[in-house]
Design a protein around this motif. Structure first.
Motif, PDB file in Angstrom:
ATOM      1  N   ILE A 118       0.837  -1.201   0.000  1.00  0.00           N
ATOM      2  CA  ILE A 118       0.000   0.000   0.000  1.00  0.00           C
ATOM      3  C   ILE A 118       0.871   1.249   0.000  1.00  0.00           C
ATOM      4  O   ILE A 118       0.589   2.219  -0.721  1.00  0.00           O
ATOM      5  CB  ILE A 118      -0.942   0.005   1.216  1.00  0.00           C
ATOM      6  CG1 ILE A 118      -1.805  -1.261   1.221  1.00  0.00           C
ATOM      7  CG2 ILE A 118      -1.828   1.249   1.203  1.00  0.00           C
ATOM      8  CD1 ILE A 118      -2.677  -1.430   0.005  1.00  0.00           C
ATOM      9  N   LYS A 119       1.927   1.234   0.783  1.00  0.00           N
ATOM     10  CA  LYS A 119       2.845   2.368   0.797  1.00  0.00           C
ATOM     11  C   LYS A 119       3.490   2.574  -0.571  1.00  0.00           C
ATOM     12  O   LYS A 119       3.722   3.709  -0.997  1.00  0.00           O
ATOM     13  CB  LYS A 119       3.931   2.150   1.857  1.00  0.00           C
ATOM     14  CG  LYS A 119       3.473   2.394   3.292  1.00  0.00           C
ATOM     15  CD  LYS A 119       4.570   1.996   4.267  1.00  0.00           C
ATOM     16  CE  LYS A 119       4.248   2.457   5.674  1.00  0.00           C
ATOM     17  NZ  LYS A 119       4.517   3.862   5.895  1.00  0.00           N
ATOM     18  N   PHE A 120       3.783   1.469  -1.257  1.00  0.00           N
ATOM     19  CA  PHE A 120       4.377   1.568  -2.588  1.00  0.00           C
ATOM     20  C   PHE A 120       3.412   2.243  -3.563  1.00  0.00           C
ATOM     21  O   PHE A 120       3.800   3.151  -4.319  1.00  0.00           O
ATOM     22  CB  PHE A 120       4.753   0.172  -3.098  1.00  0.00           C
ATOM     23  CG  PHE A 120       5.260   0.160  -4.509  1.00  0.00           C
ATOM     24  CD1 PHE A 120       6.581   0.486  -4.789  1.00  0.00           C
ATOM     25  CD2 PHE A 120       4.415  -0.171  -5.559  1.00  0.00           C
ATOM     26  CE1 PHE A 120       7.041   0.487  -6.097  1.00  0.00           C
ATOM     27  CE2 PHE A 120       4.866  -0.177  -6.868  1.00  0.00           C
ATOM     28  CZ  PHE A 120       6.187   0.154  -7.136  1.00  0.00           C
ATOM     29  N   LEU A 121       2.157   1.804  -3.578  1.00  0.00           N
ATOM     30  CA  LEU A 121       1.166   2.407  -4.470  1.00  0.00           C
ATOM     31  C   LEU A 121       0.970   3.890  -4.145  1.00  0.00           C
ATOM     32  O   LEU A 121       0.873   4.727  -5.049  1.00  0.00           O
ATOM     33  CB  LEU A 121      -0.169   1.673  -4.341  1.00  0.00           C
ATOM     34  CG  LEU A 121      -0.230   0.239  -4.873  1.00  0.00           C
ATOM     35  CD1 LEU A 121      -1.615  -0.352  -4.616  1.00  0.00           C
ATOM     36  CD2 LEU A 121       0.102   0.191  -6.353  1.00  0.00           C
ATOM     37  N   TYR A 122       0.925   4.200  -2.874  1.00  0.00           N
ATOM     38  CA  TYR A 122       0.737   5.574  -2.407  1.00  0.00           C
ATOM     39  C   TYR A 122       1.877   6.477  -2.868  1.00  0.00           C
ATOM     40  O   TYR A 122       1.662   7.530  -3.491  1.00  0.00           O
ATOM     41  CB  TYR A 122       0.629   5.553  -0.879  1.00  0.00           C
ATOM     42  CG  TYR A 122       0.725   6.881  -0.192  1.00  0.00           C
ATOM     43  CD1 TYR A 122      -0.214   7.888  -0.422  1.00  0.00           C
ATOM     44  CD2 TYR A 122       1.730   7.131   0.729  1.00  0.00           C
ATOM     45  CE1 TYR A 122      -0.134   9.094   0.242  1.00  0.00           C
ATOM     46  CE2 TYR A 122       1.820   8.339   1.394  1.00  0.00           C
ATOM     47  CZ  TYR A 122       0.888   9.322   1.145  1.00  0.00           C
ATOM     48  OH  TYR A 122       0.969  10.529   1.802  1.00  0.00           O
TER      49      TYR A 122
END
Length: 530
Positions: A118-122
């Motif tokens: 999720i942090k990567f997509l964000y």
């Protein structure tokens, strides 16, 4: 003797010259297609550091968990529910999920890499927006400095909006991509396919696609007015190829939106969404004021834009005015709309700022204004920077080092981790009353048979239920009666924001504290309702 020394010097010079030629040959042999300039290297450094920064930010405790819960449900069911799921108090309410593709994508990424995914997509979404703005400004101005001014103004104005992980970020990336394509100096035939295809994805990622249609509409109307004014004949716009291009593009994009699970119904849902009365009670949907951080940031950028428009030697197009004024008014109406105004305002501020500097200073001491030399060494160093920065992110730790990311350190301090563990240990089921801000995480991680009262999808609650939520939260005179009416035996509140409510409930002797930490509190009824 002198002749020998002369010959030796000439021989040394020849050897030195041969060495330089050999070095040049070595550099030249690096594939030309992948050589980059010093500007590109500096840009890579800035964007890589930005990616690391946003990857290190804790996941906010509201929207993302609710969207993950909806993504999990849709994936398990294999279809989108017709009526509002997950919250029993919303049963029977029509459910038009405008972000189903974002929800499923985020859920599958979570399954693969957990919070690191999720942090990567964000971080990737925000960094991509920055990269598009940076590249377009540099292309139009040839200035690295003003490219930095653009992305700095964008981050300054949208910082509060960018701090919350939700599908709106996917919509923002689509918006910036569209703006990037429309502001190019030359029109490419591929855009006839790329832009409608962009709207196909946008309509399924987030319900903000009307902003994109409005963006094309501003370019269309602006171009028509400019041509009519220049030719002193309103019919001139009918013969203008650029005007016709924008018109056809707008029609194609509007049709492309129909490729969604709801067809034409999606339009009516999106346009009626903002009129939902429940949203008026949420702070983020309130009008933008100077008391807000983003209001102050927008005010500063607006002031700079006004000054720049007074002194700029560039022609100010009608489309530019329509965009800034139209999106600005929408932001004044609802502070959440500032997210669309910021990238446009930042872009035009940088464009006019660079034009003023070139005009006033003639030659601005800017590395980007120098002749661009591409070399293989910059490519190698750029790849190294990207690799190092990716390696220190949570996603890099998972993929490269096989390390598990500490969940508690990856989420905001307000995430009710301890409260959820307590609810599971006590096997608490049935209807609970909870702070809306905690509802999303309760839906995602709470006990399976726990019925959440409200979450960030406030528009899904019937108006009567939402009013009851507000009355209980504000401890109105009939608050206890409403808690009895809903059969509430458990209350989950966020702290310290709801500490006053907690103290008043406990003071009456009807409720006691079952669990409490610095983030949240769980209240239990002393005499449970059967």
């Amino acid at each position: 003797m002198a002749t020998a020394l002369k010959n030796q010097n000439e021989s040394g010079n020849e050897n030195s010259s041969e060495e330089h030629e050999e070095d040049a040959v070595l550099v030249d042999r690096f594939p030309e297609a992948v050589r980059v300039s010093r500007f590109t290297f500096f840009s890579v450094c800035v964007l890589s550091l930005a990616f690391v920064l946003f990857s290190s930010m804790p996941l906010w405790h509201t929207d993302i968990w609710g969207h993950l819960a909806y993504g999990r449900l849709i994936w398990e069911m294999g279809s989108i529910p017709e009526f509002a799921p997950l919250m029993p108090l919303s049963s029977g309410m029509s459910f038009i999920d405008t972000a189903w593709l974002s929800q499923i994508s985020a859920f599958k990424m979570y399954e693969i890499a957990g919070v690191a995914g999720i942090k990567f997509l964000y971080a990737a979404a925000i960094t991509a927006c920055m990269a598009l703005l940076l590249y377009r400004v540099q292309q139009r101005t040839g200035s690295f400095i003003w490219s930095m001014v653009c992305i700095s103004a964008f981050l300054l104005c949208d910082w509060k909006q960018l701090g919350i992980v939700r599908p709106q970020l996917a919509g923002l990336l689509c918006f910036v991509t569209l703006f990037f394509l429309l502001t190019a100096r030359n029109w490419r035939k591929a855009n006839w396919v790329l832009i409608p295809l962009l709207f196909v994805f946008w309509a399924n990622l987030h319900g903000s696609f009307p902003v994109g249609l409005g963006l094309i509409g501003c370019f269309l109307v602006g171009r028509a007015i400019d041509v009519s004014w220049k030719m002193r004949n309103w019919k001139a716009m009918l013969g203008d190829s650029k005007t016709r291009r924008y018109l056809i593009l707008l029609e194609l994009s509007a049709i492309a939106v129909l490729f969604n699970p709801y067809g034409l119904q999606l339009y009516s849902e999106v346009f009626s969404f903002s009129s939902n009365p429940n949203l008026a009670d949420l702070i983020e949907w309130n009008p933008l004021t100077l008391r807000m951080y983003q209001g102050k940031a927008a005010g500063l950028i607006t002031l700079l834009l006004v000054i720049a428009s007074r002194f700029t030697p560039r022609r100010i197009s009608t489309a530019e005015v329509l965009l800034l004024v139209g999106l600005g008014i929408s932001a004044l109406w609802s502070s959440r709309m500032i997210i669309w105004w910021a990238p446009v305002a930042a872009y035009y501020l940088a464009i006019h700022g660079a034009a003023i500097c070139r005009w006033k200073l003639k030659r601005l001491a800017d590395p980007g204004a120098e002749k661009v030399f591409c070399a293989g060494k910059w490519t190698i160093v750029s790849v190294g920077v990207i690799w190092i920065c990716f390696a220190v992110t949570p996603m890099g730790s998972v993929m490269l080092h096989g390390k598990e990311v500490d969940f508690e350190r990856s989420v905001s301090e307000s995430t009710p981790i301890g409260a959820v563990k307590y609810l599971k240990e006590k096997q608490i089921q049935g209807q609970v009353f909870n702070s809306m801000e905690l509802g999303d995480y309760l839906l995602w991680a709470g006990p399976e048979n726990l019925d959440v009262f409200a979450n960030s999808h406030a528009h899904l609650l019937p108006r009567e239920v939402w009013n009851h939520y507000l009355r209980i939260s504000n401890l109105a005179g009939d608050a206890e009666e409403l808690l009895d009416r809903y059969g509430i035996n458990t209350i989950v509140l966020d702290l310290p924001r709801r500490e006053g409510l907690m103290k008043r409930l406990v003071k009456d002797g009807v409720w006691r504290v079952g669990y409490k930490d610095g983030r949240s509190v769980v209240l239990l009824r002393n005499k449970p309702i059967q």
